[in-house]
Structures are given as structure tokens and as C-alpha cells.
Scaffold this motif. Structure first.
Motif, short mmCIF file in Angstrom:
data_model
loop_
_atom_site.label_atom_id
_atom_site.label_comp_id
_atom_site.label_asym_id
_atom_site.label_seq_id
_atom_site.Cartn_x
_atom_site.Cartn_y
_atom_site.Cartn_z
N LYS A 47 104.28 -0.70 40.67
CA LYS A 47 104.28 -2.08 40.18
C LYS A 47 105.13 -2.21 38.92
CE LYS A 47 99.59 -3.08 41.87
NZ LYS A 47 98.21 -3.42 41.44
N THR A 48 104.99 -1.25 38.02
CA THR A 48 105.76 -1.29 36.78
C THR A 48 107.25 -1.15 37.05
OG1 THR A 48 103.94 -0.45 35.43
CG2 THR A 48 106.14 -0.13 34.57
N MET A 49 107.61 -0.25 37.98
CA MET A 49 109.02 -0.07 38.30
C MET A 49 109.60 -1.33 38.95
SD MET A 49 110.00 2.88 37.16
CE MET A 49 109.00 2.32 35.76
N VAL A 50 108.82 -2.00 39.78
CA VAL A 50 109.28 -3.25 40.39
C VAL A 50 109.52 -4.30 39.30
CG1 VAL A 50 108.65 -5.16 41.91
CG2 VAL A 50 108.19 -2.80 42.62
N ALA A 51 108.60 -4.40 38.35
CA ALA A 51 108.73 -5.38 37.27
C ALA A 51 109.96 -5.09 36.41
CB ALA A 51 107.47 -5.37 36.41
N CYS A 52 110.29 -3.81 36.21
CA CYS A 52 111.46 -3.45 35.41
C CYS A 52 112.76 -3.89 36.06
CB CYS A 52 111.49 -1.94 35.19
SG CYS A 52 110.32 -1.31 33.97
N GLN A 53 112.75 -4.10 37.36
CA GLN A 53 113.98 -4.48 38.07
C GLN A 53 114.22 -5.98 38.07
OE1 GLN A 53 114.38 -2.27 41.97
NE2 GLN A 53 112.54 -1.24 41.23
N ASN A 54 113.29 -6.76 37.54
CA ASN A 54 113.45 -8.20 37.53
C ASN A 54 114.60 -8.61 36.62
OD1 ASN A 54 112.54 -11.11 36.38
ND2 ASN A 54 111.75 -10.81 38.45
N ASP A 55 115.28 -9.70 36.95
CA ASP A 55 116.46 -10.14 36.19
C ASP A 55 116.16 -10.41 34.73
OD1 ASP A 55 118.07 -9.96 38.41
OD2 ASP A 55 117.81 -12.06 39.00
N ASN A 56 114.97 -10.95 34.43
CA ASN A 56 114.65 -11.28 33.04
C ASN A 56 113.66 -10.29 32.42
OD1 ASN A 56 112.48 -12.05 34.54
ND2 ASN A 56 112.35 -14.15 33.71
N ALA A 57 113.69 -9.05 32.90
CA ALA A 57 112.74 -8.05 32.42
C ALA A 57 112.88 -7.81 30.92
CB ALA A 57 112.92 -6.74 33.18
N ARG A 58 114.10 -7.84 30.41
CA ARG A 58 114.29 -7.58 28.98
C ARG A 58 113.50 -8.55 28.11
NH1 ARG A 58 120.13 -5.53 26.88
NH2 ARG A 58 120.41 -3.75 28.29
N ALA A 59 113.36 -9.77 28.59
CA ALA A 59 112.67 -10.79 27.79
C ALA A 59 111.17 -10.81 28.05
CB ALA A 59 113.26 -12.16 28.08
N THR A 60 110.75 -10.39 29.23
CA THR A 60 109.35 -10.60 29.61
C THR A 60 108.54 -9.31 29.76
OG1 THR A 60 109.93 -10.57 31.98
CG2 THR A 60 109.95 -12.71 30.85
#
Length: 247
Positions: free
Chosen positions: A194-207
Motif C-alpha cells: 500500500k505504501t509503495m502504491v501511494a509513493c507512485q502517485n503523481d502528487n506524492a511529494r505533496a501528500t
């Protein structure tokens, strides 16, 4: 390339460790820690050079490596590192994978996170299969002391830290038998996915923030949807494999 790296790891484990349970886990967990070391190495480099500072990401990835360390310690207490050849395979593989993941992370962080997502998915299935095939046996065995110390009696701050889709203190495994230990490890692997999937999101740096961060915001709906789809896919794969495993 990412799929090829994972296929090589799976080939080694399936060829040489299919019927050697605890050495397989030892090799898997030794290699599984490596990408988190690679991520933190590159993030430390970026911070040192003044390019990008993200303390939350460093803390989360360290917590992930801390969790994988305890999976490794459990496999060692069960005898997984007894023979030098298994230690050699694990350490040689870890050395090679470290430099590959460092290079991939510098060029494409999303690809590096996708690589670890696939590794953690493989780990999830490995432990899930163990529970289905040997559950009755495992329920008769006592848990290793290191598992009790980590999951039940220790400081669980770091345990909460890598589970970025959950509020802290929400998950507390029950550790009474060896079966419970492998349930906890399997579920840890799902949290890593789940964490790795979230890291791949386009706005991960902000969220993407630490679960303990005072300014933590809810994951974007796109991240939640990706995580839910991935979790459903893993569960469907487990169900599809079950009849074959039980023959």
C-alpha cells in the motif's frame, strides 16, 4: 527491466528454495530490505546537496527497513541462515540489488517504487501460501521471542510508522503461536504494498507524509483507489491459487 529484476529473484527462490521454507524467507527478507536502504541513501544525498529535503520520507523508509529487519531476525531465529550457501546467496543478491535500485531511484523514483511493490506482492503471496498449506502445523508451535518483542511487547512507534494508510495504534497483532507470527508478517507485506502504491502517485511529494506527522493530510482519492484496486487484485490472485495449492 523492473519485471525482469523481480522475475530473477522469484526464479532463484522458486528453483533453489521451493522446499526449504526458512532459508527461503531468510533470502527473501535480506533482499527485501535493500530497496529501502537504497531510497534513504539517495534521499540523504539529495538533502546533503541541498536539492530536496523530505524528512517524512526518510523516516517512513527507515521504518520499512526496520520492519523487514525483524522479519529477517525471525527467519534467523527459525534457522534460515544456518548454512553458508544461503548466507552467500542472500548477501550477494542484496549487494547487486542495492546498486541497481540506487541507479533506478535516481533515474525514476516511480519505477523504483514499482519494483518494491512487486517484491512485496511476492512476499505477501509467499506467506499467504505458507499459512494455507501449513496453518495447522504452525498453530502448534510457539512464536520466536524476537516476534513477541517486536509485535507485542516492544515500542511500537516504528511499527506504526510504515503503515501510511492507517492511523497510528490501529493495528496490533495477536502473537500467541507461530501461525500468528506469519499472519502478522503477511499483513506487514500488504502494508508495504500500500505504501509503495501511494509513493507512485503523481502528487506524492505533496501528500505522502508520516502517519505521526502533525500536518498529515488524507491520501488523495486517486491514491486510495489505486491501493484498493491493488489489494483486491492480490486477494483475487490468492483465491485463484488456492485450489491448485490444495491438490
Amino acid at each position: 527491466m523492473i519485471r525482469l529484476l523481480v522475475n530473477v529473484l522469484e526464479l532463484i527462490l522458486n528453483t533453489f528454495y521451493r522446499h526449504r521454507r526458512y532459508p527461503r524467507f531468510f533470502v527473501l527478507e535480506t533482499v527485501a530490505r535493500v530497496p529501502y536502504f537504497a531510497y534513504t541513501s539517495v534521499l540523504h544525498l539529495y538533502e546533503t546537496m541541498g536539492w530536496w529535503r523530505k524528512a517524512d520520507w526518510l523516516k517512513i523508509h527507515f521504518a520499512e527497513s526496520w520492519n523487514e529487519l525483524h522479519h529477517l531476525l525471525i527467519s534467523e531465529e527459525l534457522g534460515g541462515n544456518k548454512y553458508w550457501i544461503d548466507r552467500f546467496v542472500a548477501h550477494a543478491g542484496a549487494l547487486v540489488y542495492y546498486w541497481i535500485v540506487v541507479s533506478v531511484y535516481i533515474l525514476s523514483p516511480r519505477s523504483a517504487y514499482h519494483f518494491m511493490q512487486l517484491v512485496e506482492e511476492h512476499a505477501y503471496h509467499t506467506y499467504d501460501e505458507l499459512l494455507k498449506e501449513h496453518g495447522d502445523e504452525l498453530k502448534t508451535q510457539a512464536p520466536p521471542q524476537i516476534a513477541i518483542s517486536y509485535y507485542r511487547n516492544g515500542d511500537l512507534y516504528m511499527f506504526d510508522e510504515f503503515q501510511t494508510t492507517r492511523p497510528p495504534e490501529e493495528r496490533r497483532p495477536n502473537i500467541e503461536t507461530l501461525y500468528d507470527v506469519f499472519v502478522a508478517i503477511r499483513d506487514d507485506e500488504m502494508e508495504h504494498v500500500k505504501t509503495m502504491v501511494a509513493c507512485q502517485n503523481d502528487n506524492a511529494r505533496a501528500t505522502f507524509k508520516s502517519p505521526h506527522s502533525p500536518d498529515k493530510v488524507a491520501l488523495p482519492e486517486a491514491s486510495k483507489a489505486d491501493i484498493e484496486r491493488n489489494e483486491e487484485s492480490l486477494e483475487e490472485e490468492a483465491v485463484e491459487k488456492e485450489p491448485v495449492e490444495m491438490q
